[in-house]
Design an enzyme around this catalytic site. Structure first.
Site, PDB file in Angstrom:
ATOM      1  N   ASP A 150       0.852  -1.196   0.000  1.00  0.00           N
ATOM      2  CA  ASP A 150       0.000   0.000   0.000  1.00  0.00           C
ATOM      3  C   ASP A 150       0.886   1.244   0.000  1.00  0.00           C
ATOM      4  OD1 ASP A 150      -1.837   1.996   0.497  1.00  0.00           O
ATOM      5  OD2 ASP A 150      -2.042   1.508   2.639  1.00  0.00           O
ATOM      6  N   ASP A 153      -1.996  -1.127  -3.672  1.00  0.00           N
ATOM      7  CA  ASP A 153      -2.296  -0.370  -4.888  1.00  0.00           C
ATOM      8  C   ASP A 153      -1.171  -0.536  -5.912  1.00  0.00           C
ATOM      9  OD1 ASP A 153      -0.274   1.430  -3.914  1.00  0.00           O
ATOM     10  OD2 ASP A 153      -1.805   2.288  -2.601  1.00  0.00           O
ATOM     11  N   ASP A 170      -5.669 -10.270 -15.662  1.00  0.00           N
ATOM     12  CA  ASP A 170      -6.756 -11.191 -15.369  1.00  0.00           C
ATOM     13  C   ASP A 170      -7.933 -10.851 -16.270  1.00  0.00           C
ATOM     14  OD1 ASP A 170      -8.277 -13.106 -13.767  1.00  0.00           O
ATOM     15  OD2 ASP A 170      -6.817 -12.657 -12.194  1.00  0.00           O
ATOM     16  N   ASP A 191     -10.138 -16.100 -16.046  1.00  0.00           N
ATOM     17  CA  ASP A 191     -10.945 -16.502 -14.901  1.00  0.00           C
ATOM     18  C   ASP A 191     -12.067 -17.465 -15.319  1.00  0.00           C
ATOM     19  OD1 ASP A 191     -11.485 -15.841 -12.054  1.00  0.00           O
ATOM     20  OD2 ASP A 191     -13.419 -15.212 -12.844  1.00  0.00           O
ATOM     21  N   ASP A 213      -3.946   3.940   2.764  1.00  0.00           N
ATOM     22  CA  ASP A 213      -5.369   3.722   3.061  1.00  0.00           C
ATOM     23  C   ASP A 213      -5.650   2.289   3.510  1.00  0.00           C
ATOM     24  OD1 ASP A 213      -5.051   2.358   0.721  1.00  0.00           O
ATOM     25  OD2 ASP A 213      -6.664   3.360  -0.376  1.00  0.00           O
ATOM     26  N   HIS A 224      -4.491 -16.916  -4.859  1.00  0.00           N
ATOM     27  CA  HIS A 224      -5.362 -16.080  -4.031  1.00  0.00           C
ATOM     28  C   HIS A 224      -6.644 -16.788  -3.598  1.00  0.00           C
ATOM     29  CE1 HIS A 224      -7.049 -15.929  -7.970  1.00  0.00           C
ATOM     30  NE2 HIS A 224      -8.119 -15.306  -7.514  1.00  0.00           N
ATOM     31  N   GLU A 238      -8.279 -20.759 -16.369  1.00  0.00           N
ATOM     32  CA  GLU A 238      -8.685 -21.412 -15.117  1.00  0.00           C
ATOM     33  C   GLU A 238      -9.859 -22.323 -15.423  1.00  0.00           C
ATOM     34  OE1 GLU A 238      -9.966 -20.201 -10.555  1.00  0.00           O
ATOM     35  OE2 GLU A 238     -10.924 -19.211 -12.242  1.00  0.00           O
TER      36      GLU A 238
HETATM   37  C1  GLC Z   1     -12.048 -17.372  -9.907  1.00  0.00           C
HETATM   38  C2  GLC Z   1     -11.205 -16.391  -9.140  1.00  0.00           C
HETATM   39  C3  GLC Z   1     -11.858 -16.140  -7.827  1.00  0.00           C
HETATM   40  C4  GLC Z   1     -13.214 -15.528  -8.078  1.00  0.00           C
HETATM   41  C5  GLC Z   1     -14.049 -16.376  -9.030  1.00  0.00           C
HETATM   42  C6  GLC Z   1     -15.191 -15.587  -9.597  1.00  0.00           C
HETATM   43  O1  GLC Z   1     -12.116 -18.627  -9.348  1.00  0.00           O
HETATM   44  O2  GLC Z   1      -9.909 -16.867  -9.021  1.00  0.00           O
HETATM   45  O3  GLC Z   1     -11.094 -15.331  -6.980  1.00  0.00           O
HETATM   46  O4  GLC Z   1     -13.915 -15.392  -6.874  1.00  0.00           O
HETATM   47  O5  GLC Z   1     -13.321 -16.843 -10.129  1.00  0.00           O
HETATM   48  O6  GLC Z   1     -14.728 -14.617 -10.472  1.00  0.00           O
END
Ligand code: GLC
Length: 587
Positions: A36, A44, A113, A228, A40, A357, A281
């Site tokens: 950060d 970022d 992403d 995603d 805040d 994540h 993914e």
């Molecule tokens: C993917 C992302 C995840 C998100 C989901 C919906 O699995 O990695 O963090 O919540 O898609 O977009």
């Protein structure tokens, strides 16, 4: 900086084609929790710019940046309100451009992403769609009439009296996957949060807009996309309900749909055919082999993605619900990896990850985050960097960061944790937080989302202010400053792993052959390319383990890398210390 597109890469001795993204190590930045710069409490883009030196020293080649687009942040940016704007919380487009330039100046590429299964409900398209049943953008989303409650044997606490959702699909974040819109009297599909309506990919205008947006980012100079939940974009015809008797759950209904390869093929032709790193993914378990092959095949019937993320190893210890865990053992883990190594032995390519994540910290999950935190973090790193595929390092992994000791539901921030647990508590499916505490500690995505621990200063050097989610209390011991100061740290070991890959084709391209599929604590394998061979042996245990290694492998082996600071010698009988990892060069 220019990157050759390597459309026709050189062939290695085993027939493998050279590609820049096969040789790369990817580092994942979750911007909210990275650094950060403006005090805040939320990470970022400028915070990332300030820390590019850390990535450069580590030696990584690519950054995958989690979403920084304009978003109400219902799912930390996976709910996008404007695909072409940077969220104020993270900075400005100028900051983002500076990040791209700074990374490129350090020879680090950037992949963004791509979240196009759904948008935010605050996106202009959805706002327009809400205005009437024949609004211009109505058909950008998936709308249906409800079913007559009298005709189904399901109970819901949503929607108008006498009406239930169009089918029985459940949201991945708990509760029905449909939300009722009173003004227009129809339901819209949201496989994730109700603030994440699914886009209707059947509509060619949706695809046009998505591809145009992707090209817009490419024009800005990015190097690829992480896609995603991309295997959700094609929904099954008629949107049939689940079939519990046949074991067909929502996830089985909605993944790898009938037109998914057609849609991705269109994306390849209209956007991607230029040598980018693309990683899709692919949710669901298992991912059917035929689909997997098509997603990453460069051939004429393939979608041409560089690689994919499957979930099979990260579902081994998961029950159906987030508050359920099951036991995993090393033979299961090896079986999953062995199968995937074999699946892409001749064509296709693996991505290699043990956390991100959405997953708990790998050292807490697959290693020992107590007594052997360092050793096991290094061992897991050795595995990721010496299997065949492209390794993904999730921020903080290179410091050996661990899961967080959650004490109450108030400690969590993630909708994917809070929604299902709150619904279950409300419905009495779960008795109390305490009843699920251990499982949530093990499973919650928030484990990965606590701030990166930069130093032992207040808030771990992440921010001057109270962070949006608590810092792990072990930051006084586990932090980047301490790791850098100690030659024997996880961080410096990771630097060596990255360098080792860069200097040795066999690490990238060598064939993988498992040696110990049935052993309960040892994972040994070779990697072979022409007359080069590596022999890797990993002891997944708190105890010493002896391995009777094949004589031909140890004969003239020399240790190339190891996570104990002394070389214990090489013999047919290898005595491995707790969580010891060794990589030998051999014939
Ligand atoms: C993917 C992302 C995840 C998100 C989901 C919906 O699995 O990695 O963090 O919540 O898609 O977009």
């Amino acid at each position: 900086m220019t990157f050759e597109t390597d459309a026709a890469g050189e062939r290695l001795p085993n027939g493998e084609r050279r590609r820049w993204w096969k040789e790369a190590v990817v580092y994942q930045v979750y911007p909210r929790s990275f650094a950060d710069s403006d005090g805040d409490g939320v990470g970022d883009i400028r915070g990332i710019v300030d820390r590019v030196g850390h990535l450069d020293d580590l030696g990584v080649d690519v950054v995958w940046l989690n979403p920084v687009y304009e978003s109400p942040q219902a799912d930390n940016g996976y709910d996008i309100a404007d695909y072409r704007a940077i969220d104020e919380q993270y900075g400005t487009m100028a900051d983002w451009e500076e990040l791209l330039d700074t990374l490129h100046d350090h020879d680090i590429r950037l992949i963004m992403d791509l979240v196009v299964n759904h948008t935010s409900d605050e996106h202009d398209w959805f706002q327009n769609a809400l205005t009437s049943r024949d609004a211009d953008y109505r058909d950008y989303y998936i709308w249906r009439e409800g079913r007559d409650a009298a005709e189904v044997d399901e109970t819901y606490d949503v929607g108008p009296d006498g009406e239930v959702p169009p089918n029985d699909w459940e949201s991945f974040f708990g509760g029905p996957a449909w939300a009722y819109h009173e003004a227009t009297g129809e339901w819209y599909l949201h496989l994730f949060d109700r603030k994440q309506p699914d886009l209707n990919w059947e509509n060619p205008d949706v695809r046009d807009d998505v591809f145009e947006m992707m090209n817009w980012w490419i024009e800005k100079g990015i190097d690829g996309f992480r896609m995603d939940v991309i295997n959700l974009v094609s929904k099954p015809e008629g949107l049939p309900s689940t079939d519990p008797e046949a074991g067909i759950r929502t996830i089985d209904r909605v993944t790898n749909g009938p037109r998914v390869h057609e849609f991705l093929g269109e994306m390849r032709d209209r956007v991607l055919d230029r040598g980018f790193l693309t990683v899709g993914e692919m949710i669901g378990d298992p991912l059917p082999g035929e689909h997997a092959r098509r997603y990453v095949s460069p051939g004429p019937d393939g979608d041409g993605l560089s690689m994919l993320f499957h979930f099979e190893h990260v579902l081994l210890d998961r029950g159906e619900r987030i508050w359920e865990t099951t036991d995993w053992d090393l033979t299961d883990l090896k079986a999953v990896f062995d199968r995937w190594q074999a699946a892409f032995a001749d064509e296709g390519w693996n991505s290699l990850y043990l956390n991100n994540h959405d997953q708990p910290r790998m050292v807490s999950r697959f290693g020992n985050d107590g007594e052997y935190r360092r050793e096991s973090a290094k061992l897991l790193g050795t595995l990721l960097h010496t299997l065949r595929g492209t390794p993904y390092v999730y921020q903080g992994e290179e410091l050996g960061m661990t899961n967080y000791p959650f004490e109450s539901l108030d400690d969590f921030r993630d909708v994917g944790t809070l929604n299902p647990v709150r619904t279950a508590l409300d419905r009495g499916v779960v008795e109390s937080f305490d009843a699920v505490k251990e499982a949530l500690r093990a499973n919650s995505r928030d484990n990965a989302r606590t701030p990166v621990q930069w130093s032992d200063e207040e808030h771990a050097g992440f921010s001057d202010a109270e962070p949006w989610i608590s810092v792990n209390p072990n930051y006084d011991e586990v932090n980047a400053e301490a790791e850098r100061a100690d030659e024997d740290s996880v961080y410096h070991y990771y630097r060596r792993l990255v360098e080792f890959r860069h200097e040795n084709d066999v690490v990238v391209y060598g064939d993988y052959d498992p040696l110990t599929p049935d052993h309960e604590s040892l994972w040994a394998y070779t990697r072979t390319l022409g007359d080069e061979r590596l022999f890797v042996v990993l002891n997944f245990a708190d105890e010493a383990t002896t391995y009777d290694a094949p004589a031909e492998l140890v004969g003239d082996a020399t240790l190339a890398l190891g996570n104990y600071d002394d070389d214990d010698g090489v013999d047919e009988t290898l005595d491995l210390r707790p969580w010891e990892a060794r990589v030998y060069r051999t014939r």
